[in-house]
Design a protein around this motif. Structure first.
Motif, PDB file in Angstrom:
ATOM      1  N   TRP A 377      -3.874  -5.902 -13.599  1.00 51.92           N
ATOM      2  CA  TRP A 377      -4.235  -4.486 -13.664  1.00 51.92           C
ATOM      3  C   TRP A 377      -3.277  -3.592 -12.871  1.00 51.92           C
ATOM      4  O   TRP A 377      -3.380  -2.372 -12.924  1.00 51.92           O
ATOM      5  N   LYS A 400      -8.225   2.898 -13.086  1.00 53.47           N
ATOM      6  CA  LYS A 400      -8.887   2.853 -11.776  1.00 53.47           C
ATOM      7  C   LYS A 400     -10.204   2.079 -11.846  1.00 53.47           C
ATOM      8  O   LYS A 400     -10.699   1.603 -10.825  1.00 53.47           O
ATOM      9  N   ASP A 401     -10.762   1.943 -13.039  1.00 53.50           N
ATOM     10  CA  ASP A 401     -11.996   1.168 -13.203  1.00 53.50           C
ATOM     11  C   ASP A 401     -11.783  -0.312 -12.918  1.00 53.50           C
ATOM     12  O   ASP A 401     -12.743  -1.039 -12.623  1.00 53.50           O
ATOM     13  N   ARG A 402     -10.521  -0.758 -13.009  1.00 54.46           N
ATOM     14  CA  ARG A 402     -10.241  -2.190 -12.822  1.00 54.46           C
ATOM     15  C   ARG A 402      -9.948  -2.535 -11.363  1.00 54.46           C
ATOM     16  O   ARG A 402      -9.818  -3.706 -11.017  1.00 54.46           O
ATOM     17  N   VAL A 403      -9.797  -1.534 -10.512  1.00 52.08           N
ATOM     18  CA  VAL A 403      -9.571  -1.787  -9.088  1.00 52.08           C
ATOM     19  C   VAL A 403     -10.857  -2.328  -8.483  1.00 52.08           C
ATOM     20  O   VAL A 403     -11.921  -1.718  -8.642  1.00 52.08           O
ATOM     21  N   ASN A 404     -10.768  -3.469  -7.797  1.00 48.95           N
ATOM     22  CA  ASN A 404     -11.984  -4.059  -7.225  1.00 48.95           C
ATOM     23  C   ASN A 404     -11.730  -4.617  -5.834  1.00 48.95           C
ATOM     24  O   ASN A 404     -10.612  -5.017  -5.494  1.00 48.95           O
ATOM     25  N   ASP A 405     -12.765  -4.626  -5.014  1.00 52.12           N
ATOM     26  CA  ASP A 405     -12.669  -5.062  -3.621  1.00 52.12           C
ATOM     27  C   ASP A 405     -12.270  -6.523  -3.498  1.00 52.12           C
ATOM     28  O   ASP A 405     -11.593  -6.914  -2.543  1.00 52.12           O
ATOM     29  N   SER A 406     -12.672  -7.328  -4.467  1.00 51.83           N
ATOM     30  CA  SER A 406     -12.353  -8.756  -4.417  1.00 51.83           C
ATOM     31  C   SER A 406     -10.847  -8.980  -4.473  1.00 51.83           C
ATOM     32  O   SER A 406     -10.270  -9.716  -3.667  1.00 51.83           O
ATOM     33  N   ASP A 407     -10.183  -8.335  -5.443  1.00 54.94           N
ATOM     34  CA  ASP A 407      -8.730  -8.472  -5.572  1.00 54.94           C
ATOM     35  C   ASP A 407      -8.003  -7.886  -4.359  1.00 54.94           C
ATOM     36  O   ASP A 407      -7.027  -8.466  -3.863  1.00 54.94           O
TER      37      ASP A 407
END
Length: 448
Positions: A377, A400-407
């Motif tokens: 992403w 921006k919807d694909r930004v995640n805390d896990s990554d």
């Protein structure tokens, strides 16, 4: 139609300098020449250059005298080790001493480096040397099947595409060269859509430009399932380090091979990838390329070092053992294509493309490129080092919807495993500002 454009290209180049076709034929004639003959040619040109520099350029006369050297002491490429590395700062601090006594009798143009480090260098380039450089480019595009007059789509900035203040003149030049040119300064989704629309009409046979710009364009096409209405025979990437993940995306998107290139006009060095993809064939007509350690000692195959260039034809401002600021590795392989010019195994990147870590590690940008390849992403990234213990990571996501805390947490963990304890700030951005030449700097180190 290609025949017409071939005639136009030759006529247009010949109006600028009648030597174009002579140089083009020289390069094609020597494409499969033996290494020994090419080396002999190089060293003959080197001796001419050394004698000219000693007799006509005050800086080199003083340098040779201070080292107790005479022109006859530099007979071979190995002899270049007797001379110190030439840096941009040396040139700036001795600008007047680089003016040849016979400059008023020469035909030359004033040029400037891209200034990716923030401090561009002004230099002179003989018109004949500039023509030779373009002839080498055209001839060695032939490794991918290019012929004079073929359509070229270009996505680049000032490091590749020279412009004038006249739009009419620039358009005429593009027509003569059979190119459709697009700026790399704005790689927004809207502009990339416009590029594709115009290329679909133009139907280029080859695409040429900055590695990062063509990669972003290819990724945009894939992510949005856009339709390509032209068939490419090859993509030429240059001016920046091409990473493996970028090559794969570009080749998968355009269904053709990528042919990487390396080159600098200021010292004339260049190298070109052929269909074997075993490395980049180093040009031996225009310049001498060395890979050396920090003391200027020439390194053998497999050893990473600084790339130096000696231009053999630029008598308007001779650069001898000029530090390009790039790191490279020579190859010991002989290419199965039959060309005997030596291979540049890898262009590691700029000398400045690394960060210092609190634990003492010196971490090259390649490390970050491999990390971000895992996160599909991520459209673009930039690492900014403010202090030894502070890093800012700028990320432009596909969405921006694909930004995640896990990554993001995994990203921090991987980086800290190499750097030791550092403060990491992650900024999610809409875009990353390019350099003045339109290039993307993925490492910005603000400390020495």
């Amino acid at each position: 139609m290609r025949i017409l454009h071939k005639i136009l290209l030759i006529m247009g180049c010949s109006l600028y300098d009648r030597s174009f076709l002579k140089y083009y034929n020289l390069v094609k004639k020597n494409e499969f020449e033996s290494y020994e003959k090419l080396r002999k040619y190089q060293e003959g040109k080197l001796r001419e250059l050394i004698h000219f520099a000693y007799e006509n350029v005050p800086y080199y006369r003083k340098l040779f005298n201070n080292l107790s050297l005479k022109p006859v002491d530099i007979e071979s490429i190995k002899d270049l080790e007797k001379l110190p590395i030439l840096t941009k700062d040396i040139i700036r601090n001795n600008r007047k001493d680089f003016i040849p006594y016979n400059l008023d009798k020469q035909r030359y143009v004033n040029k400037s480096t891209g200034g990716s480090t923030g401090n561009p260098l002004q230099y002179r380039l003989s018109k004949s040397d500039r023509t030779l450089g373009f002839a080498i480019l055209c001839a060695n595009w032939g490794y991918a099947g290019y012929e004079l007059g073929d359509k070229i789509g270009a996505i680049a900035g000032s490091a590749l595409i020279s412009t004038t203040r006249s739009v009419l003149q620039d358009n005429l030049k593009a027509f003569i060269l059979n190119r459709k040119i697009f700026s790399s300064f704005d790689m927004s989704d809207e502009y990339m859509n416009e590029i594709l629309i115009k290329l679909n009409r133009f139907k280029p046979k080859y695409l040429w430009g900055y590695a990062s710009s063509i990669y972003l364009f290819a990724k945009h096409i894939r992510n949005n399932s856009l339709r390509i209405n032209f068939n490419l025979d090859g993509v030429f990437t240059t001016a920046e380090t091409l990473h493996d993940y970028q090559r794969k995306i570009i080749e998968d998107t355009f269904s053709c091979e990528v042919f990487n290139q390396y080159g600098l006009n200021d010292c004339g060095v260049s190298a070109y990838e052929c269909r074997m993809h075993q490395g980049l064939h180093i040009d031996m007509i225009r310049s001498i390329l060395e890979v050396v350690d920090d003391d200027g000692n020439q390194l053998g195959a497999g050893e990473e070092g600084r790339i130096l260039g000696t231009s053999l034809h630029n008598f308007a401002m001779p650069f001898i053992r000029y530090d390009t600021g790039d790191l490279g590795i020579l190859s010991a392989k002989k290419c199965p294509c039959g060309r005997e010019s030596p291979l540049l195994k890898k262009i590691v990147g700029r000398v400045s493309d690394f960060i210092y870590a609190p634990n003492g590690n010196k971490i090259h940008g390649e490390f970050f490129s491999h990390i971000f390849y895992e996160f599909d992403w991520v459209k673009q990234f930039q690492i900014v080092q403010k202090r030894i213990d502070e890093i800012i990571i700028r990320i432009v996501p596909d969405s921006k919807d694909r930004v995640n805390d896990s990554d993001l947490g995994r990203l921090r963990k991987i980086i800290i495993s190499r750097t030791g304890r550092v403060d990491i700030t992650i900024e999610i951005c809409d875009d990353i500002e390019p350099t003045k030449a339109g290039k993307w700097r993925f490492i910005v180190r603000e400390i020495e």
